[in-house]
Design a protein around this motif. Structure first.
Motif, PDB file in Angstrom:
ATOM      1  N   PRO A 110     -23.037  14.736  33.902  1.00  0.00           N
ATOM      2  CA  PRO A 110     -23.464  13.566  33.499  1.00  0.00           C
ATOM      3  C   PRO A 110     -24.865  12.771  33.575  1.00  0.00           C
ATOM      4  CG  PRO A 110     -21.120  13.389  33.970  1.00  0.00           C
ATOM      5  CD  PRO A 110     -21.726  14.557  34.591  1.00  0.00           C
ATOM      6  N   ALA A 165     -18.904   9.643  27.297  1.00  0.00           N
ATOM      7  CA  ALA A 165     -18.861   8.087  28.092  1.00  0.00           C
ATOM      8  C   ALA A 165     -19.648   8.334  29.412  1.00  0.00           C
ATOM      9  CB  ALA A 165     -17.376   7.611  28.527  1.00  0.00           C
ATOM     10  N   PRO A 166     -19.297   9.169  30.073  1.00  0.00           N
ATOM     11  CA  PRO A 166     -20.146   9.185  31.505  1.00  0.00           C
ATOM     12  C   PRO A 166     -21.678   9.507  31.373  1.00  0.00           C
ATOM     13  CG  PRO A 166     -18.210  10.597  31.664  1.00  0.00           C
ATOM     14  CD  PRO A 166     -18.256  10.289  30.227  1.00  0.00           C
ATOM     15  N   GLU A 171     -22.307  18.913  27.330  1.00  0.00           N
ATOM     16  CA  GLU A 171     -20.773  18.788  27.810  1.00  0.00           C
ATOM     17  C   GLU A 171     -20.739  19.631  29.256  1.00  0.00           C
ATOM     18  OE1 GLU A 171     -18.394  17.806  23.996  1.00  0.00           O
ATOM     19  OE2 GLU A 171     -18.170  19.738  24.962  1.00  0.00           O
ATOM     20  N   GLY A 177     -17.066  15.065  22.632  1.00  0.00           N
ATOM     21  CA  GLY A 177     -15.872  14.401  23.058  1.00  0.00           C
ATOM     22  C   GLY A 177     -15.834  12.969  23.739  1.00  0.00           C
ATOM     23  N   GLU A 178     -14.947  11.967  23.488  1.00  0.00           N
ATOM     24  CA  GLU A 178     -15.233  10.779  24.045  1.00  0.00           C
ATOM     25  C   GLU A 178     -15.174  10.916  25.723  1.00  0.00           C
ATOM     26  OE1 GLU A 178     -12.100   8.136  22.577  1.00  0.00           O
ATOM     27  OE2 GLU A 178     -13.012   8.091  20.546  1.00  0.00           O
ATOM     28  N   ARG A 179     -14.377  11.576  26.181  1.00  0.00           N
ATOM     29  CA  ARG A 179     -14.313  11.659  27.646  1.00  0.00           C
ATOM     30  C   ARG A 179     -15.822  12.183  28.190  1.00  0.00           C
ATOM     31  NH1 ARG A 179      -8.971  14.466  29.214  1.00  0.00           N
ATOM     32  NH2 ARG A 179      -9.723  15.900  27.438  1.00  0.00           N
ATOM     33  N   LYS A 180     -16.327  13.239  27.420  1.00  0.00           N
ATOM     34  CA  LYS A 180     -17.497  13.729  27.875  1.00  0.00           C
ATOM     35  C   LYS A 180     -18.801  12.909  27.634  1.00  0.00           C
ATOM     36  CE  LYS A 180     -15.880  18.000  29.052  1.00  0.00           C
ATOM     37  NZ  LYS A 180     -16.111  18.296  30.551  1.00  0.00           N
TER      38      LYS A 180
END
Length: 219
Positions: free
Chosen positions: A162, A190-191, A158, A185-188
């Motif tokens: 990315p 996804a990229p 994380e 986490g989803e925000r980490k």
């Protein structure tokens, strides 16, 4: 028969009486006369009486013992059927009692064995329960250690950019990749997935969905 002459006899008796009286007068005048008795001749030795042999008597045989009185014949008494039945009943009761006592003893022995087996089984169950608790504790500790390890890796990826993380994820084995992306986490995540190769991104997405479905079913 000649008749006895009384006159001479009377004269002799009178003379004797006169002599006796004269002797008594002389004793009174001159004292008692000493009469010297003529010496007696020595007594001859006593002659042992002759032993007359006694005739030998024949010994009589001993008298036989008196004959015993004749015994009276004993009358045979027939057994009482009632007494025989009572004896048979008593024997049956005794046998039944012995059988019951033997069964009771066998049941008591079996009960003792069952109690001992129950105690051994209870101890075994307690040991297994304690072992299970230890295993569960070890499993929890292992899971915690593994989770701590995964969390460390997740924090590492994380913190990366990315594109750099995606370059690594393209070459990771699918089970490891799924565990890391599932904890991100989803925000980490996804990229990173967007920067991966399309084929690798598609495979990891499908495998992550199946992994979460199995976990939900297990819960």
């Amino acid at each position: 028969m000649p008749r006895p002459r009384l006159l001479p006899s009377a004269i002799i008796a009178m003379a004797l009486l006169f002599a006796v009286k004269a002797g008594g007068v002389a004793s009174a005048l001159w004292g008692p006369a000493v009469v010297i008795a003529p010496a007696r001749a020595a007594d001859p030795a006593p002659v042992a009486p002759r032993q007359v042999p006694q005739p030998v008597r024949a010994e009589r045989p001993p008298a036989p013992p008196p004959a015993a009185p004749p015994t009276q014949p004993v009358a045979m008494v027939a057994p009482d059927p009632a007494t025989q039945a009572e004896r048979a009943l008593l024997e049956q009761l005794r046998a039944r009692r012995a059988e019951i006592e033997a069964r009771e003893q066998a049941a008591a022995a079996q009960e003792v064995m069952l109690q001992a087996a129950e105690r051994r089984l209870a101890r075994r169950v307690e040991e297994l329960a304690a072992l299970q608790q230890r295993l569960e504790g070890m499993e929890r500790a292992r899971g915690e250690r593994e989770e701590a390890g995964w969390r460390g890796l997740v924090r590492t990826y994380e913190a990366m950019r990315p594109r750099d993380a995606a370059a690594i994820f393209n070459d990771l084995e699918m089970p490891v990749l799924v565990e890391i992306i599932d904890r991100m986490g989803e925000r980490k995540a996804a990229p990173v997935i967007g920067a991966m190769r399309p084929e690798q991104a598609r495979l990891v997405t499908a495998e992550l969905a199946r992994h979460r479905a199995r976990r939900t079913a297990a819960d």
